[in-house]
Design an enzyme around this catalytic site. Sequence first.
Site, mmCIF file in Angstrom:
data_model
loop_
_atom_site.group_PDB
_atom_site.id
_atom_site.type_symbol
_atom_site.label_atom_id
_atom_site.label_comp_id
_atom_site.label_asym_id
_atom_site.label_seq_id
_atom_site.Cartn_x
_atom_site.Cartn_y
_atom_site.Cartn_z
ATOM 1 N N SER A 1 0.674 -1.188 0.019
ATOM 2 C CA SER A 1 -0.039 -0.057 0.085
ATOM 3 C C SER A 1 0.783 1.352 -0.011
ATOM 4 O O SER A 1 1.684 1.476 -1.081
ATOM 5 C CB SER A 1 -1.096 0.045 1.234
ATOM 6 O OG SER A 1 -2.109 0.765 0.961
ATOM 7 N N HIS B 1 -7.172 -6.127 -0.415
ATOM 8 C CA HIS B 1 -6.068 -5.213 -0.136
ATOM 9 C C HIS B 1 -4.894 -5.653 0.522
ATOM 10 O O HIS B 1 -3.789 -5.341 0.083
ATOM 11 C CB HIS B 1 -6.599 -3.815 0.545
ATOM 12 C CG HIS B 1 -5.555 -2.937 0.666
ATOM 13 N ND1 HIS B 1 -4.977 -2.261 -0.513
ATOM 14 C CD2 HIS B 1 -5.330 -2.223 1.507
ATOM 15 C CE1 HIS B 1 -4.211 -1.388 -0.287
ATOM 16 N NE2 HIS B 1 -4.094 -1.323 1.183
ATOM 17 N N ASP C 1 -9.489 -5.523 -4.379
ATOM 18 C CA ASP C 1 -8.969 -4.468 -3.461
ATOM 19 C C ASP C 1 -9.935 -3.347 -3.330
ATOM 20 O O ASP C 1 -10.248 -2.544 -4.530
ATOM 21 C CB ASP C 1 -7.632 -4.187 -4.235
ATOM 22 C CG ASP C 1 -6.946 -3.312 -3.022
ATOM 23 O OD1 ASP C 1 -7.631 -2.540 -2.308
ATOM 24 O OD2 ASP C 1 -5.631 -3.324 -3.013
#
Length: 277
Positions: free
Chosen positions: A97, A256, A227
């Site tokens: 991320s 995610h 995601d």
Amino acid sequence: MASITTSDGTQLFYKDWGPKDAQPVMFHHGWPLSADDWDNQMLFFLSEGYRVIAHDRRGHGRSDQTDTGNDMDTYAADVAAITEALDLRDAIHIGHSTGGGEVARYVARAKAGRVAKAILIGAIPPVMVQSASNPDGVPMEVFDGMRSALAANRAQFFLDIPSGPFFGFNREGATVSQGMIDNWWRQGMAGGAKAHYDCIAVFSETDFTEDLKAINLPVLLIHGEDDQIVPIANSAHKAIKLLKHGTLKTYPGLSHAPFATHPDIINADMLAFARPA
């Protein structure tokens, strides 16, 4: 606790396990978490003979709760400071991320010999927010809502995210892990509210287009097709077109954080990429 002090006086916490002459694997966590998010992967790569390192980004976890320097250039400079202090060479950098953006920025600028490969998981590059040049991006209103929720009741906000979209626990039939939710909350609440607030702009508005173009090393993009935090169409599907030596691996139905929910699958794929051909 092991730490280094950066040029601006910020103390950064890190973990460093395994033989110091083994190939290093350095992990970069997502917002608003800490090095603890990589416990499974650090133990796994350690068992495979690697040296494993993970740090708490400034303002997160056990590092100083800075009210300044919460920007991607500083994050990347902090990584460079750690890699130089530990003299990491031919390292494999793995980022999730926001940490994926941190890896992209660092690797694009790293000194020769420091990096061998990179892995970006559910990563934010090239850029998340919607704009004239990124019309299918995530609307700014979403990030404004995150800032409002954090300022109003960070503790509740940091329960809502992992209980729902982060791990895909809001999907019908999902196997919910209360331990994962609690651990996400624990890591988030250990960090500083100011840094977490600032970092929302960092992960949503930073443009990594030129970083991706500049990377001349092998990069593996790992992305869950479901995601809900960093939609795949606006991230990995665009990023792969900008990388010179990129490989994209996607996972139907995964969230995610596929490395957290399905470590056996993701760890094996990362190890296969990490090992020399």
